[in-house]
Design an enzyme around this catalytic site. Sequence first.
Site, PDB file in Angstrom:
ATOM      1  N   GLU A   1       0.810  -1.224   0.000  1.00 30.88           N
ATOM      2  CA  GLU A   1       0.000   0.000   0.000  1.00 30.88           C
ATOM      3  C   GLU A   1       0.841   1.271   0.000  1.00 30.88           C
ATOM      4  OE1 GLU A   1      -2.487  -0.825   3.366  1.00 30.88           O
ATOM      5  OE2 GLU A   1      -3.978  -1.870   2.153  1.00 30.88           O
TER       6      GLU A   1
ATOM      7  N   GLU B   1       7.309 -21.340   8.400  1.00 28.82           N
ATOM      8  CA  GLU B   1       7.608 -20.449   9.526  1.00 28.82           C
ATOM      9  C   GLU B   1       8.681 -21.016  10.449  1.00 28.82           C
ATOM     10  OE1 GLU B   1       5.032 -20.997  13.430  1.00 28.82           O
ATOM     11  OE2 GLU B   1       3.820 -20.152  11.827  1.00 28.82           O
TER      12      GLU B   1
END
Length: 313
Positions: free
Chosen positions: A96, A127
């Site tokens: 963004e 992860e």
Amino acid sequence: MTSTSNHHDHSLLTELETLTTEAFRPELADIDRLPTLDIARLMNGEDTSVPAAVAERLPEIAAAIDAVTERMARGGRLVYAGAGTAGRLGVLDASECPPTFNSRPGQVVGLIAGGPEAMVTSVEGAEDSKELARADLDTLALTADDTVVGVSASGRTPYAIGAVEHARARGALTIGLACNTDSALTAAAEHGIEIVVGPELLTGSTRLKAGTAQKLVLNMISTITMIRLGKTYGNLMVDVRASNEKLRARSRRIVALATGAGDKEIEEALAATDGEVKHAILTILAEVDGPTAARLLEESDGHLRAALAAAGA
């Protein structure tokens, strides 16, 4: 299964039981039997506690932002690294920045364990790997001007910790954002930010309050850094990139709010500056032409207030 992995699973189980983010709340054990509106009320009540938890850590957040700004002003990059929800929130924040602040591609980066595919499908095994984080960061060729923000609700995710450790070894600035106290992630980072929001409504579902807390902090890091870098003028997004009709209309409105000029003058200013909002405002307020506006902004590192002062406006 070997005894080693048995031992590992057991120690992980013990570790999870000590984490606030994983704590069980017996008072909510019958939540599935409640009417929908009651569950919604409970959830909403939970969410109201998040901003207060963030408020307790504002000095640490501000200190981290000032350190990021110093490096980004020298051309450094802001890199988020996380797995699962934490990783997705970093990618979201990074993606963004270009439309909002016209940041350069690659200036703000979101790394998620498992790569882009992990944005839409679960690649949860990724992860557990510190090595994967190192490999992902190596493709960026980190420098001392870069910042790596490890994000992990538990504060124990190997991918996030590995990213911070590797970045620190490379001399980059490191920030650890977690939702438990005394976490390994914040210990590994130069700047530790621990937003403790307490146990979740659904036990261990850290995409809820913990995720909201992370989003609020990442919003602060990117937004305030960009304000500090001169990407705004007052509270106006003067570096917005007009890539569609809505953003073109927003650009005209931002110029109007900043200058008070009429439609015709605004259209002419934007036409003369190739749609660059900051340049257009400068041509109107300082009464200079497009090329002069561009030169003044370049000399003031893109800070509109400084360029206006230099032009005597």
